[in-house]
Design a protein around this motif. Structure first.
Motif, PDB file in Angstrom:
ATOM      1  N   GLY A  39      29.532  71.939 138.564  1.00 31.20           N
ATOM      2  CA  GLY A  39      29.252  70.656 137.941  1.00 31.20           C
ATOM      3  C   GLY A  39      27.930  70.057 138.372  1.00 31.20           C
ATOM      4  O   GLY A  39      27.566  68.981 137.908  1.00 31.20           O
ATOM      5  N   LEU A  40      27.198  70.745 139.254  1.00 28.73           N
ATOM      6  CA  LEU A  40      25.866  70.272 139.626  1.00 28.73           C
ATOM      7  C   LEU A  40      24.842  71.077 138.829  1.00 28.73           C
ATOM      8  O   LEU A  40      25.189  71.964 138.055  1.00 28.73           O
ATOM      9  N   PHE A  41      23.554  70.758 139.040  1.00 28.96           N
ATOM     10  CA  PHE A  41      22.527  71.409 138.236  1.00 28.96           C
ATOM     11  C   PHE A  41      21.809  72.493 139.025  1.00 28.96           C
ATOM     12  O   PHE A  41      21.457  72.305 140.190  1.00 28.96           O
ATOM     13  N   GLU A  42      21.622  73.631 138.358  1.00 34.79           N
ATOM     14  CA  GLU A  42      20.775  74.687 138.891  1.00 34.79           C
ATOM     15  C   GLU A  42      19.355  74.352 138.426  1.00 34.79           C
ATOM     16  O   GLU A  42      19.099  74.284 137.225  1.00 34.79           O
ATOM     17  N   ILE A  43      18.453  74.107 139.375  1.00 34.39           N
ATOM     18  CA  ILE A  43      17.097  73.709 138.969  1.00 34.39           C
ATOM     19  C   ILE A  43      16.346  74.951 138.500  1.00 34.39           C
ATOM     20  O   ILE A  43      16.143  75.900 139.263  1.00 34.39           O
ATOM     21  N   VAL A  44      15.949  74.969 137.205  1.00 33.04           N
ATOM     22  CA  VAL A  44      15.305  76.163 136.658  1.00 33.04           C
ATOM     23  C   VAL A  44      13.797  75.977 136.527  1.00 33.04           C
ATOM     24  O   VAL A  44      13.068  76.928 136.293  1.00 33.04           O
ATOM     25  N   TYR A  45      13.351  74.740 136.641  1.00 36.56           N
ATOM     26  CA  TYR A  45      11.922  74.506 136.513  1.00 36.56           C
ATOM     27  C   TYR A  45      11.573  73.218 137.237  1.00 36.56           C
ATOM     28  O   TYR A  45      12.336  72.245 137.194  1.00 36.56           O
ATOM     29  N   SER A  46      10.443  73.207 137.936  1.00 33.07           N
ATOM     30  CA  SER A  46       9.962  71.919 138.418  1.00 33.07           C
ATOM     31  C   SER A  46       8.445  71.943 138.457  1.00 33.07           C
ATOM     32  O   SER A  46       7.834  72.998 138.686  1.00 33.07           O
ATOM     33  N   THR A  47       7.844  70.806 138.148  1.00 34.83           N
ATOM     34  CA  THR A  47       6.390  70.768 138.097  1.00 34.83           C
ATOM     35  C   THR A  47       5.846  71.000 139.500  1.00 34.83           C
ATOM     36  O   THR A  47       6.455  70.562 140.483  1.00 34.83           O
ATOM     37  N   PRO A  48       4.710  71.698 139.612  1.00 35.93           N
ATOM     38  CA  PRO A  48       4.180  72.045 140.925  1.00 35.93           C
ATOM     39  C   PRO A  48       3.814  70.815 141.759  1.00 35.93           C
ATOM     40  O   PRO A  48       3.899  70.850 142.992  1.00 35.93           O
ATOM     41  N   ALA A  49       3.422  69.734 141.108  1.00 33.41           N
ATOM     42  CA  ALA A  49       3.029  68.528 141.848  1.00 33.41           C
ATOM     43  C   ALA A  49       3.571  67.311 141.115  1.00 33.41           C
ATOM     44  O   ALA A  49       3.963  67.415 139.950  1.00 33.41           O
ATOM     45  N   PRO A  50       3.623  66.146 141.782  1.00 32.82           N
ATOM     46  CA  PRO A  50       4.065  64.945 141.084  1.00 32.82           C
ATOM     47  C   PRO A  50       3.186  64.654 139.868  1.00 32.82           C
ATOM     48  O   PRO A  50       1.966  64.857 139.917  1.00 32.82           O
ATOM     49  N   VAL A  51       3.810  64.201 138.782  1.00 30.60           N
ATOM     50  CA  VAL A  51       3.076  63.886 137.562  1.00 30.60           C
ATOM     51  C   VAL A  51       2.733  62.399 137.570  1.00 30.60           C
ATOM     52  O   VAL A  51       3.597  61.562 137.821  1.00 30.60           O
ATOM     53  N   ASP A  52       1.457  62.082 137.312  1.00 28.79           N
ATOM     54  CA  ASP A  52       1.053  60.673 137.281  1.00 28.79           C
ATOM     55  C   ASP A  52       1.641  59.986 136.050  1.00 28.79           C
ATOM     56  O   ASP A  52       1.730  60.582 134.983  1.00 28.79           O
ATOM     57  N   PRO A  53       2.025  58.724 136.189  1.00 30.00           N
ATOM     58  CA  PRO A  53       2.688  58.033 135.070  1.00 30.00           C
ATOM     59  C   PRO A  53       1.697  57.582 133.992  1.00 30.00           C
ATOM     60  O   PRO A  53       0.601  57.128 134.307  1.00 30.00           O
ATOM     61  N   ILE A  54       2.082  57.715 132.739  1.00 24.70           N
ATOM     62  CA  ILE A  54       1.293  57.201 131.614  1.00 24.70           C
ATOM     63  C   ILE A  54       2.209  56.324 130.771  1.00 24.70           C
ATOM     64  O   ILE A  54       2.974  56.818 129.941  1.00 24.70           O
ATOM     65  N   PRO A  55       2.187  55.001 130.987  1.00 23.01           N
ATOM     66  CA  PRO A  55       3.129  54.146 130.256  1.00 23.01           C
ATOM     67  C   PRO A  55       2.847  54.082 128.755  1.00 23.01           C
ATOM     68  O   PRO A  55       3.780  54.066 127.959  1.00 23.01           O
ATOM     69  N   TRP A  56       1.569  53.999 128.336  1.00 20.11           N
ATOM     70  CA  TRP A  56       1.270  53.956 126.895  1.00 20.11           C
ATOM     71  C   TRP A  56       1.147  55.383 126.415  1.00 20.11           C
ATOM     72  O   TRP A  56       0.273  56.123 126.846  1.00 20.11           O
ATOM     73  N   ASN A  57       2.006  55.753 125.463  1.00 18.60           N
ATOM     74  CA  ASN A  57       2.079  57.162 125.112  1.00 18.60           C
ATOM     75  C   ASN A  57       0.872  57.638 124.319  1.00 18.60           C
ATOM     76  O   ASN A  57       0.425  56.994 123.375  1.00 18.60           O
ATOM     77  N   GLN A  58       0.374  58.807 124.704  1.00 14.27           N
ATOM     78  CA  GLN A  58      -0.845  59.322 124.090  1.00 14.27           C
ATOM     79  C   GLN A  58      -0.576  60.174 122.852  1.00 14.27           C
ATOM     80  O   GLN A  58      -1.500  60.602 122.187  1.00 14.27           O
ATOM     81  N   TYR A  59       0.694  60.452 122.554  1.00 20.23           N
ATOM     82  CA  TYR A  59       1.017  61.197 121.330  1.00 20.23           C
ATOM     83  C   TYR A  59       1.245  60.267 120.157  1.00 20.23           C
ATOM     84  O   TYR A  59       1.231  60.672 119.017  1.00 20.23           O
ATOM     85  N   VAL A  60       1.540  59.007 120.449  1.00 18.68           N
ATOM     86  CA  VAL A  60       1.860  58.058 119.384  1.00 18.68           C
ATOM     87  C   VAL A  60       0.576  57.355 118.961  1.00 18.68           C
ATOM     88  O   VAL A  60      -0.177  56.846 119.799  1.00 18.68           O
ATOM     89  N   ALA A  61       0.333  57.336 117.655  1.00 14.22           N
ATOM     90  CA  ALA A  61      -0.955  56.864 117.137  1.00 14.22           C
ATOM     91  C   ALA A  61      -1.292  55.436 117.584  1.00 14.22           C
ATOM     92  O   ALA A  61      -2.421  55.154 117.972  1.00 14.22           O
ATOM     93  N   GLU A  62      -0.291  54.548 117.563  1.00 16.17           N
ATOM     94  CA  GLU A  62      -0.584  53.138 117.849  1.00 16.17           C
ATOM     95  C   GLU A  62      -1.059  52.906 119.280  1.00 16.17           C
ATOM     96  O   GLU A  62      -1.725  51.931 119.571  1.00 16.17           O
ATOM     97  N   THR A  63      -0.627  53.778 120.205  1.00 15.14           N
ATOM     98  CA  THR A  63      -0.966  53.508 121.603  1.00 15.14           C
ATOM     99  C   THR A  63      -1.915  54.541 122.167  1.00 15.14           C
ATOM    100  O   THR A  63      -2.212  54.527 123.364  1.00 15.14           O
ATOM    101  N   LYS A  64      -2.388  55.458 121.331  1.00 14.14           N
ATOM    102  CA  LYS A  64      -3.300  56.491 121.807  1.00 14.14           C
ATOM    103  C   LYS A  64      -4.592  55.844 122.315  1.00 14.14           C
ATOM    104  O   LYS A  64      -5.162  54.996 121.646  1.00 14.14           O
ATOM    105  N   GLY A  65      -4.985  56.227 123.510  1.00 18.27           N
ATOM    106  CA  GLY A  65      -6.236  55.700 124.048  1.00 18.27           C
ATOM    107  C   GLY A  65      -6.090  54.404 124.810  1.00 18.27           C
ATOM    108  O   GLY A  65      -7.069  53.856 125.298  1.00 18.27           O
ATOM    109  N   PHE A  66      -4.847  53.912 124.936  1.00 15.54           N
ATOM    110  CA  PHE A  66      -4.646  52.685 125.700  1.00 15.54           C
ATOM    111  C   PHE A  66      -4.160  53.002 127.111  1.00 15.54           C
ATOM    112  O   PHE A  66      -3.548  54.041 127.356  1.00 15.54           O
TER     113      PHE A  66
END
Lengths: 385, 444
Positions: free
Chosen positions: B400-427
């Motif tokens: 019932g626990l999770f087998e970790i199959v992938y983890s990013t090599p380093a911490p990922v920096d946060p991006i609150p305004w999403n860069q895939y969404v047109a309205e918030t791209k570049g903010f």
């Protein structure tokens, strides 16, 4: 093509039978007795929790017996829910017959109490409550034996209340501090609980590319059995006859010597027990948590109202109609059938689960404009007439 | 019939009911105080009014009743654990932390009301709380009006950056985006999106669709269930007709619908080898609640799993089990709640004040750049009020626990305004900037 039509029919009937199973108890309590029981969903929830407990007991026993635990759970859920329903009827509802608004509020309050109860119930709470009940009602019993009961009634009741409350509180705290975590840990807690179907119910019956889920087949069979059972009980047994006569004309039945109080209690317990069975069966498909009942209560009332209050056949047809409508609108089958561009867009727009609900509700509103009493309105002189 | 229930009897039963409810009420806090370790007695809420005078009052605002209590109660538990640990180690600047717990009752206006109460009446210096985006949006105006401080511990849809909120859960680029990349690489290119019908799944799916379009995947369909709906037969039928030969199901359902979804998915024969699912709201607690038999092999994306191997996590899990019982599990939002308290503590210590409403600014600027060795790995508070986090994908295994199959090599920096969404791209968002009109959202 044939397979997909069969799949559609199967799924529609399956959704309908789930609605029917959940609404069957309510059809008796609301339909026959006229009691608006907002705690119906919570009785289902108690059935689901009973299933969880029975499952754990059988898991502890282990072996092949676990494969059939669901049948014991069905019986246990019926008994538990019926007993709670009986308590509810004796303790609250019997004082409120003929006052639908008060009943609505009172049973809604009961539903909130039951929800919070399963969240926070632990040994301390049970111990405290039992101690309080024993002291308070025992004390009342003793005081009632006294000759000057009428004179001391006022202050003795207040005194008893506070004394037994305080003792229960202290007792609870002593238990809590003596046994620590073992006593204060909630039995269930606020989290959902897992009810896992036995292996033979978890798979499906393959038909071509499709697979009929076993749980849904199981629930359909169970629904048919429950409906037959209720029909047999109401139409073929002495108590069923009494129930029908009381719901049709209470005063006349009382004059003819039918114990209306007992009949009321029995009817309510039967309706509650059916809710327990529904809760047990639905725990195979859905979640088991304090909110389980809330997910079904609106749908069950809808089924009973659309079908026509007071007629079981109405509930059956209503449940099937709503279930099938929900499925064919929600999956976009209607959109695929038409080639008229406007209609196609219209049905595609409603072909998501959320929008299908909107459409079904809109259809129900329109339907009730034309048939305010539902599909099968009760005719003739009834209780209310 | 009504005569049988006279006024006198009504009084008697009415007072009996009142007494019983008082008893219930009185029993409830006694369970929480005794559940905490004896050493923490002085810190238990309301244990002694005198203690509040020389302690630091902090608010905890979560749903303890209603539909969200299922999830939020455990965050309260881990927040209290962090506070207990700090108090046992001597408190902050020699003062004990006194938590004031309020129940948001799964009702968004109640959240706003209780937030106001905590700030005005209890004069707390910080509030830890909220779970759903709806509750956060409801309290946001209160925090902005009072210029107060909230630590929000849950992964969310992003597209927000308030000066008055610190977000210790994952932004979409710290959970959803890496998991979609992982799926594209390992599981398939055709996605069916299923979600509950509210702001988080809808925003999340907008992001996923944009990301898939950019990276060569296809979205074959999407559907939303009303919260609490457990009838998923139509959705399963649609998935099967949209993906007849199998494909990826991206699942952002929340709450009870998840249970129904996975139970019926298995019944319909959609198994994870042909129809792998990726869930963003299923953590260890939910696996317990759904039943692990239904979830074997299905994947989830989080920053923290109980199975993360690190000394910090061992310590966290052991302390949690010691306090709340062996059967309990820890999950991502609980860990984020634990991080919140510790980052706030470090900020207060650096600011050298207890962050009374007058010098909240000092605590806020001291928070930027705070680093903490969290159970899931090192985290750092950024000036955009989010923290850097390691992202992981886990698959449910036998226990019932999770087998970790992938983890990013380093911490990922946060991006609150999403860069895939047109309205918030570049903010972007940076509350240390002074040369832009709105540091919460400015064009880079």
């Amino acid at each position: 093509m044939v397979a997909s039509i069969l799949d559609g029919i199967f799924n529609g009937v399956s959704i309908g039978s789930i609605l029917l199973l959940a609404a069957l108890g309510l059809a008796i309590v609301f339909g026959l007795m006229g009691v608006i029981n907002m705690a119906h969903g919570e009785l289902m929830m108690l059935g689901a929790y009973t299933t969880f407990v029975v499952q754990n007991i059988f898991k502890a026993i282990g072996g092949p017996l676990f494969e059939v635990y669901i049948f014991f759970a069905l019986i246990a859920a019926f008994i538990v829910a019926a007993l709670v329903g009986l308590l509810l009827e004796r303790g609250v509802i019997r004082y409120l017959y003929g006052r639908p608004l008060e009943t609505l509020l009172a049973t809604w309050g009961v539903s909130l109490i039951l929800q919070q109860f399963v969240r926070s119930v632990n040994w301390v709470l049970v111990f405290g409550l039992l101690l309080f009940c024993v002291l308070y009602f025992g004390g009342q019993w003793v005081v009632k034996r006294r000759a000057d009961f009428e004179r001391i009634k006022g202050w003795s009741t207040t005194l008893l209340l506070f004394l037994s409350g305080a003792i229960a509180l202290v007792g609870g705290n002593i238990v809590a501090s003596t046994y620590g975590l073992a006593a204060t840990q909630p039995w269930f807690g606020a989290q959902n609980k897992d009810v896992t179907a036995p292996a033979w119910l978890r798979g499906g019956i393959p038909i071509g590319n499709y697979q009929l889920p076993s749980t849904r087949v199981f629930i359909m069979v169970l629904t048919v059995l429950c409906v037959l059972g209720v029909y047999w009980f109401l139409n073929r047994t002495a108590w069923g006859l009494r129930i029908r006569s009381v719901t049709q004309n209470r005063n006349m039945s009382a004059c003819l010597g039918i114990p209306t109080r007992t009949v009321d209690a029995l009817t309510f317990a039967l309706g509650s027990g059916l809710a327990g069975i529904a809760g047990c069966a639905l725990s195979l498909l859905g979640s088991v948590g304090p909110n389980t009942g809330q997910n079904y209560i609106v749908n069950t009332f809808m089924v009973v109202v659309v079908g026509g209050v007071g007629k079981l056949v109405g509930t059956i047809v209503g449940a099937m109609a709503i279930g099938i409508a929900d499925y064919i609108v929600g999956t976009g089958i209607l959109a695929n059938l038409t080639n008229i561009p406007f209609l196609k867009d219209f049905f595609t727009f409603f072909a998501t689960t959320s929008m299908a609900k909107v459409m079904v509700f809109a259809l129900i509103v329109v339907f009730l404009q034309f048939r305010p009493a539902g599909m099968f309105p009760q005719k003739g002189r009834t209780v209310d007439a | 019939m009504t005569r049988l229930f006279g006024r006198r009897k009504f009084m008697v039963y009415g007072s009996a009911a009142l007494g019983a409810s008082m008893l219930l009420k009185a029993c409830a806090p006694s369970t929480t105080t005794t559940a905490s370790s004896p050493a923490a007695d002085s810190s238990s809420p309301g244990a002694s009014p005198a203690a509040a005078g020389d302690g630091i009052k902090v608010g905890i605002l979560h749903s303890l009743s209603g539909t969200m209590a299922i999830s939020e109660k455990s965050v309260v538990d881990s927040t209290l654990l962090a506070i207990d640990e700090i108090n046992q180690a001597g408190g902050i600047l020699g003062k004990q932390i006194v938590p004031v717990i309020e129940d948001g009752a799964s009702d968004w206006p109640t959240f706003a009301e209780k937030a106001k109460k905590l700030i005005e009446q209890d004069q707390v210096v910080v509030i830890f709380g909220c779970w759903t985006s709806a509750s956060r949006k409801a309290v946001l105006p209160v925090f902005e009006e009072k210029n107060h401080m909230l630590f929000y511990p849950v992964q969310y849809e992003g597209q927000e950056c308030s000066k008055n909120i610190f977000y210790t859960g994952a932004a979409p680029n710290q959970q959803i985006e890496p998991s979609v990349d992982w799926l594209l690489e390992n599981k398939g290119k055709e996605f069916y999106l299923v979600g509950s019908d509210y702001v988080f799944p809808r925003t999340a799916n907008t992001i996923i669709k944009a990301q898939l379009a950019a990276k060569g995947g296809t979205t074959v369909g999407e559907d939303y269930l009303p919260l609490g709906n457990t009838e998923v037969a139509p959705i399963i039928a649609k998935i099967r007709s949209a993906l007849p030969n199998g494909g990826v199901i991206y699942n952002s359902l929340n709450g009870d619908s998840n249970v129904a979804f996975f139970k019926q998915l298995q019944g319909a024969g959609l198994t994870p080898d042909k129809y792998p699912t990726m869930s963003v709201s299923i953590a260890e607690e939910e696996v317990q609640a759904i039943g692990k038999e239904y979830l074997l092999g299905h994947a989830a994306a989080w920053n923290y799993f109980m199975t993360v191997e690190s000394p910090e996590n061992t310590k966290f899990v052991d302390a949690f089990k010691a306090k709340y019982g062996d059967s309990r599990v820890t999950n991502d939002p609980m860990e984020a709640g634990y991080i919140s308290v510790n980052i706030w503590k470090q900020a207060v210590e650096q600011a050298g004040s207890e962050g009374t409403p007058t010098d909240l600014e000092a605590v806020r600027s001291a928070a930027y750049g705070q680093e903490f060795a969290a159970p899931h790995g090192p985290v750092k508070m950024f000036p955009n009020h989010h923290i850097s986090k390691t992202v992981r994908v886990g698959e449910v295994r036998d226990d019932g626990l999770f087998e970790i199959v992938y983890s990013t090599p380093a911490p990922v920096d946060p991006i609150p305004w999403n860069q895939y969404v047109a309205e918030t791209k570049g903010f972007a968002c940076d509350w240390t900037k002074t040369d832009v009109s709105d540091p919460g959202k400015f064009q880079i």
